[in-house]
Motif scaffolding. Structure first.
Motif, PDB file in Angstrom:
ATOM      1  N   PHE A 302     -20.638   1.350   1.247  1.00  0.00           N
ATOM      2  CA  PHE A 302     -20.724   2.779   1.553  1.00  0.00           C
ATOM      3  C   PHE A 302     -21.725   3.047   2.679  1.00  0.00           C
ATOM      4  CE2 PHE A 302     -18.027   2.940  -1.890  1.00  0.00           C
ATOM      5  CZ  PHE A 302     -17.454   4.187  -1.958  1.00  0.00           C
ATOM      6  N   GLN A 367      -7.909  -8.867   2.778  1.00  0.00           N
ATOM      7  CA  GLN A 367      -6.974  -8.084   3.571  1.00  0.00           C
ATOM      8  C   GLN A 367      -7.074  -8.419   5.056  1.00  0.00           C
ATOM      9  OE1 GLN A 367      -4.495  -5.566   3.321  1.00  0.00           O
ATOM     10  NE2 GLN A 367      -4.395  -6.732   1.435  1.00  0.00           N
TER      11      GLN A 367
ATOM     12  N   ALA B  48      -1.341  -2.436  -0.568  1.00  0.00           N
ATOM     13  CA  ALA B  48      -2.605  -3.145  -0.366  1.00  0.00           C
ATOM     14  C   ALA B  48      -3.218  -2.804   0.987  1.00  0.00           C
ATOM     15  CB  ALA B  48      -2.391  -4.644  -0.494  1.00  0.00           C
ATOM     16  N   GLN B  50      -5.377  -1.359   3.584  1.00  0.00           N
ATOM     17  CA  GLN B  50      -6.642  -0.631   3.575  1.00  0.00           C
ATOM     18  C   GLN B  50      -6.804   0.170   4.847  1.00  0.00           C
ATOM     19  OE1 GLN B  50      -9.426  -3.803   3.077  1.00  0.00           O
ATOM     20  NE2 GLN B  50      -8.843  -4.169   0.959  1.00  0.00           N
ATOM     21  N   ILE B  52     -10.155   1.958   5.756  1.00  0.00           N
ATOM     22  CA  ILE B  52     -11.471   2.333   5.247  1.00  0.00           C
ATOM     23  C   ILE B  52     -12.024   3.650   5.809  1.00  0.00           C
ATOM     24  CG2 ILE B  52     -13.889   1.534   5.221  1.00  0.00           C
ATOM     25  CD1 ILE B  52     -12.504  -1.265   4.523  1.00  0.00           C
ATOM     26  N   LYS B  55     -11.277   6.639   3.438  1.00  0.00           N
ATOM     27  CA  LYS B  55     -11.436   6.349   2.009  1.00  0.00           C
ATOM     28  C   LYS B  55     -11.752   7.607   1.211  1.00  0.00           C
ATOM     29  CE  LYS B  55     -16.311   5.230   2.043  1.00  0.00           C
ATOM     30  NZ  LYS B  55     -17.137   4.764   3.045  1.00  0.00           N
ATOM     31  N   HIS B  69     -11.119   3.940  -2.744  1.00  0.00           N
ATOM     32  CA  HIS B  69     -12.348   3.615  -2.014  1.00  0.00           C
ATOM     33  C   HIS B  69     -12.125   2.673  -0.840  1.00  0.00           C
ATOM     34  CE1 HIS B  69     -11.701   0.591  -5.038  1.00  0.00           C
ATOM     35  NE2 HIS B  69     -12.552  -0.210  -4.465  1.00  0.00           N
ATOM     36  N   PHE B  70     -10.941   2.084  -0.707  1.00  0.00           N
ATOM     37  CA  PHE B  70     -10.638   1.295   0.481  1.00  0.00           C
ATOM     38  C   PHE B  70      -9.671   2.043   1.397  1.00  0.00           C
ATOM     39  CE2 PHE B  70     -11.330  -2.806  -2.147  1.00  0.00           C
ATOM     40  CZ  PHE B  70     -12.674  -2.793  -1.837  1.00  0.00           C
ATOM     41  N   ARG B  72      -6.792   3.040   0.467  1.00  0.00           N
ATOM     42  CA  ARG B  72      -5.403   2.713   0.130  1.00  0.00           C
ATOM     43  C   ARG B  72      -4.731   3.953  -0.458  1.00  0.00           C
ATOM     44  NH1 ARG B  72      -6.867  -2.744  -3.128  1.00  0.00           N
ATOM     45  NH2 ARG B  72      -8.221  -1.224  -4.107  1.00  0.00           N
TER      46      ARG B  72
END
Lengths: 496, 288
Positions: A302, A367, B48, B50, B52, B55, B69-70, B72
Motif C-alpha cells: 500500500f 502475474q 487473474a 491485475q 494495481i 485497486k 486489492h490487486f 482485479r
C-alpha cells in the motif's frame, strides 16, 4: 421524583469519577508489544531468525557495542576502547559492577568465552563472518579485553554491535535458547510458546535503569487478529505492523499514532543462482526486467517502501540508485528469454508466512512473470519449513524475503549462502573492503559491490521495507527507524 | 426399476413448479451455475489480471462489482470462483456418494454380519472427527490445493451416504418385492442394484443437495485458511480472507464473495428442502 434520583445518581457518578481520576492518571509501567513472528528460540548467538533479536536485543542481551535508534554504534558493555595504529588490536575497557541475570559476575573471561564460542569450528552462530577476522581474544585483566585481528577491519565495532555478537555467560550459554540469561536491563520471566514472552526490569542493572517494569511480547501472525488486538487496546504497540492497508484507519484514530520509518530490510526476489536455468544470467536478467517494483510496493505494501536496484539500504550514504539496470521492461525480458532459448519455463516460488511482501508480493510477481511467459508454482510455507527447505535445503527456484540485517551485502560473498551467488569479482571487492580502512576508498568499494550484484542480476531487488508501526499515542521512546532487527524498550515510557 | 418409483414421476414436475422453496432455490442455484458456465467462455476481465493503480475501486460501470486489492475485477473472480466452488463440491459429493452408497448397501444386504460391523464402525470412526478437521488434516499432510480439498471433502461425505443408504435399504429388505426377487433367485448384489438403489435414490438426491451446500462451505473454509484452492485460481474463500483487513477501506471486497457464498448455500439448501417435499408425497399432501 424518579428524574431527580437519576440526576442525583449521575451527579454522584461524576463526583466519584473525578475523585478517582488521579489514581488512574499515574503512568503505566508495563507495555504489551505485538510481533508478527515468534522466535524459534531465544538465543541470538544460535539462530538466523530476526524474531530472536526482536525480543532479546538490547533488552535481555548486550554486546560490547550496540546500535542506537539511528544506527550509530555506541558503547554498551565496553565503556571505552582503543584501537592500535595498524588497526589490528582493539583494547576494550569493560563496565564494572555488571552482573548476569542469574547473579554470576561479568568479566573479560565472559567476553573471551562468547567470541571464542561464536567463531569456533562447530559454532552454530548464524553470522560467523562477523568474527572471521579475529585472530585471538585475550582477557588482560577482569575489566580489559584485547582482541587481535588477522587483518584490519573498518567494520569491526559495527560487527560487534550485532545481536549475534552479544556476550553470554559460560554458565548459561547452553540454556539460552529457552531461558536466556544476559546482562541487559530486562530479565527473562517466561515464554509461553505460541503466545508470548514476558520480561521484567532487572533490579541489578549496571546502567541507567529502564522506566518500564514489565514488558510482554505477544506473537500475532494474522494481520486481522493484529488489527483487532490493536483496536481493542489489547496491545500497546506493534512496531512492524503487517497490514499496511489498515494504517490509514489507525492514523485517523486519536488513540493511536502511526510511525513510519526506514529499516535495513532489503526485500528481494531471491533466485537460486546455481539451479538451471537460473544459473544463466540472461534468465535472471529476464526475470529482473519483468518486475514492476512500483506495482509491488503499491499492491502489496500500500505504498510503503522504497524501490531498490541492489542489496543496499537507500538511506545509507554509500547507496547508489541502480534501479535502472533492472528497470521494468517485459519486452526486453521476452527477448532475453528467447535469446537464452527458454520456451516453457515453470519455476517454484516458495513464500514465507509474511502476508504483505511475501504472500501478496508473490501473487503480484507470479502475474508479472506470467506476462513474460514464465509460469510459477507457488507454495506457502511456515517459517520453520522455509528455513529448512529454502534457506538450508536450497530446494527452491524463487522466494521472496526481506534481509533485515544491517549492511549485509557481504552475504553475496558467501558462495554457499542460500541463493548461491558466486562471483570472483565480487569476492575480490569484499576482500579489498576488508583490508581497506580509508572512508573514501571504502565508499567506492561499497558502490562497486552494489553495482557488481546489480549487473549480475544476482537476485530480483524489489524494495526497502518501510517500518510502519502502530502505537498507543501515549507511549513514547520506541524506535522510529529500524537500524537493526530489534525492539529496544530501554528508552520506552508512558506519558502521564 | 420397481413400481414405486415410476408411479410418481409424472407428478414431479407439477410438484416442483408448485413448491416455492424449490423454485427460489433453483433460481438462485441456477444463477451461480450459469455464471460458472459462462466463465468458461467469457468474463468481463481476466480473473487473474491485475491492475494495481485501480485497486479497491467501488462498483462502477467499468467494474460492476468493483475491484479487489490487486485491481482485479471482482465480478470476473466471482464467476470463476463459482466454477471452483461448484466443481470442488460436486466432485467431492460425487466421490462420497460413489463410495458411501455401495458400502451402505453392502452393509444392509449383510445385516449383522462382520462386514456390516466393519463398514459401519469404520464409518463411525470417520464420523467421529469433525468434518473440517479431517479436511485440514488431509490438506496439511498432502499439501494445500484444489485436488486435496476435493479428496478431503469427499472423505467426510462417505459415512453420510453409507449410513443413509444402509438405513433406507434395511427397511426395503423386508418388503414383498424384495422377498419375491430373492425367491426368484437373485443375488444380494443384483437386488441391491436393481431394486434397493432405485427406491432410495430420492433420499440420496435430497441428501446430496444438502451435502453439496456443505461442500461449498467447506471449500470456502479451506480456501479461507489457505489450505484449499491456491492463487491465482480465484476462490470465494480466498477472496474473503484477502478482503478482511480491507473491510474498512472497501467493504464491497468482502461483501461480494460473502454474499456469493451465502446465496449459493441458501439456494442449494432451499432446493434440497423443496426436493424432499416433492419426493415425499405424504409431506406434499399435508403441506399442499
Amino acid at each position: 421524583m424518579r428524574t431527580s434520583l437519576v440526576v442525583l445518581a449521575v451527579a454522584g457518578a461524576l463526583i466519584m469519577s473525578t475523585a478517582l481520576t488521579p489514581a488512574y492518571a499515574q503512568a503505566r509501567t508495563d507495555v504489551r508489544v505485538g510481533l508478527v513472528l515468534e522466535p524459534p528460540n531465544l538465543d541470538p548467538t544460535a539462530g538466523a531468525a530476526a524474531a530472536i533479536d526482536e525480543v532479546v536485543y538490547a533488552n535481555i542481551f548486550e554486546g560490547l557495542t550496540r546500535f542506537d535508534a539511528n544506527g550509530a554504534i555506541i558503547p554498551a558493555l565496553a565503556e571505552s576502547w582503543e584501537i592500535s595504529g595498524d588497526g589490528l588490536t582493539y583494547t576494550f575497557h569493560l563496565h564494572s559492577g555488571v552482573k548476569f541475570h542469574d547473579g554470576t559476575g561479568f568479566d573479560a573471561e565472559d567476553v573471551k568465552f562468547s567470541f571464542d564460542r561464536a567463531r569456533a569450528e562447530g559454532s552454530v552462530n548464524a553470522q560467523k563472518a562477523l568474527f572471521a577476522d579475529i585472530a585471538s581474544v585475550d582477557a588482560v585483566d577482569p575489566r580489559t579485553v584485547r582482541i587481535t585481528l588477522s587483518r584490519p577491519n573498518g567494520n569491526f565495532l559495527f560487527n560487534l554491535a550485532w545481536g549475534d555478537a552479544v556476550i553470554v555467560a559460560p554458565e548459561s550459554a547452553e540454556t539460552n535458547a529457552t531461558k536466556p540469561v544476559g546482562t541487559g536491563p530486562f530479565a527473562f520471566i517466561e515464554w509461553q510458546q505460541g503466545d508470548h514472552v514476558d520480561i521484567a526490569r532487572n533490579p541489578d542493572y549496571w546502567g541507567t535503569p529502564v522506566r518500564l517494569e514489565k514488558a510482554t511480547f505477544k506473537f500475532i501472525g494474522d494481520p486481522t487478529a493484529a488489527f483487532a488486538a490493536m483496536m481493542a487496546e489489547d496491545l500497546d504497540v506493534f512496531p512492524n505492523f503487517a497490514a499496511p492497508e489498515t494504517l490509514s484507519q489507525f492514523a485517523s484514530d486519536p488513540r493511536f499514532e502511526v510511525v513510519v520509518g526506514s529499516t535495513e530490510g532489503e526485500t528481494i526476489l531471491a533466485m537460486n543462482n546455481s539451479k538451471p536455468p537460473l544459473d544463466n544470467p540472461k534468465v535472471r536478467e529476464a526475470i529482473a526486467h519483468a518486475i514492476d517494483r512500483q506495482a509491488i510496493i503499491d499492491g502489496a505494501m500500500f505504498g510503503y517502501g522504497t524501490p531498490i536496484g541492489t542489496h543496499f539500504a537507500p538511506h545509507h550514504p554509500d547507496y547508489v540508485d541502480l534501479t535502472a539496470i533492472s528497470g521494468y521492461d517485459p519486452e526486453k525480458s521476452k527477448a532475453l528469454l528467447a535469446e537464452a532459448g527458454i520456451t516453457d519455463l515453470t519455476l517454484s516460488l516458495k513464500l514465507p508466512p509474511v502476508e504483505g511482501y511475501a504472500r501478496r508480493g508473490g501473487e503480484i510477481i507470479a502475474q508479472q512473470l506470467a506476462a513474460i511467459g514464465i509460469k510459477t508454482e507457488t507454495t506457502n510455507l511456515e517459517w520453520a519449513q522455509w528455513l529448512e527447505q529454502v534457506f538450508t535445503g536450497r530446494d527452491f527456484d524463487l522466494t521472496i524475503v526481506s534481509h533485515t540485517e544491517p549492511l549485509d551485502i557481504g552475504i553475496y560473498a558467501r558462495g554457499d549462502y542460500y541463493f548461491q551467488y558466486k562471483s570472483e569479482a565480487f569476492n575480490q571487492i569484499m576482500a579489498d573492503l576488508g583490508n581497506e580502512t580509508g572512508p573514501a576508498e571504502r565508499s567506492e568499494l561499497f558502490k562497486a559491490a552494489q553495482t557488481r550484484i546489480a549487473e549480475d542480476f544476482a537476485n530480483g531487488f524489489l524494495f526497502q521495507l518501510a517500518k510502519a508501526g502502530v502505537q498507543n499515542a501515549k507511549l513514547k521512546g520506541m524506535w522510529v527507524n529500524a537500524p537493526t532487527q530489534a525492539t529496544d524498550l530501554t528508552g520506552v515510557y508512558w506519558e502521564e | 426399476m420397481s413400481e414405486i418409483g415410476l408411479a410418481r414421476r409424472d407428478n414431479l414436475w407439477s410438484a416442483a413448479l408448485g413448491s416455492r422453496s424449490f423454485m427460489i432455490g433453483a433460481v438462485l442455484t441456477g444463477i451461480f451455475v450459469l455464471a460458472a458456465l459462462i466463465s468458461f467462455v467469457w468474463t468481463p476481465y481476466g480473473a487473474a489480471a491485475q491492475d494495481i493503480p485501480n485497486k479497491l475501486k467501488p462498483p462502477s460501470s467499468a467494474h460492476w462489482l468493483g475491484t479487489d486489492h490487486f485491481g482485479r475485477d471482482t465480478l470476473s473472480m466471482i464467476m470463476v470462483g463459482a466454477r471452483t466452488s461448484i466443481a470442488v463440491a460436486l466432485i467431492a459429493v460425487g466421490l462420497g456418494a460413489a463410495i458411501g452408497t455401495p458400502l451402505g448397501l453392502a452393509a444392509a444386504a449383510r445385516r449383522g454380519s462382520l462386514l456390516d460391523e466393519v463398514i459401519m464402525r469404520g464409518n463411525d470412526l470417520v464420523f467421529a472427527f469433525p468434518a473440517l478437521l479431517i479436511a485440514i488434516l488431509i490438506t496439511a499432510v498432502f499439501g494445500p490445493g484444489a485436488v486435496n480439498a476435493i479428496i478431503a471433502i469427499g472423505i467426510f461425505n462417505i459415512p453420510v451416504f453409507a449410513r443413509l443408504s444402509r438405513g433406507a435399504a434395511l427397511s426395503l429388505w423386508q418388503r414383498e418385492f424384495v422377498m419375491s426377487a430373492r425367491v426368484a433367485g437373485k443375488g444380494a448384489v443384483r437386488i441391491s442394484a436393481e431394486h434397493i438403489l432405485p427406491n432410495i435414490l430420492n433420499t440420496l438426491i435430497v441428501q446430496a443437495t444438502i451435502q453439496f451446500s456443505l461442500g461449498i462451505l467447506a471449500e470456502a473454509a479451506l480456501a479461507y485458511v489457505g489450505l484449499g484452492t491456491q492463487p491465482p485460481t480465484p476462490s470465494w474463500g480466498k477472496m474473503l480472507s484477502d478482503a478482511q483487513t480491507m473491510i474498512a477501506l472497501a467493504p464491497h471486497v468482502a461483501l461480494v464473495p460473502g454474499l456469493a457464498i451465502v446465496l449459493t448455500v441458501l439456494g442449494v439448501n432451499l432446493m434440497g428442502d423443496g426436493l424432499r417435499d416433492i419426493f415425499d408425497p405424504q409431506l406434499r399432501r399435508s403441506r399442499g
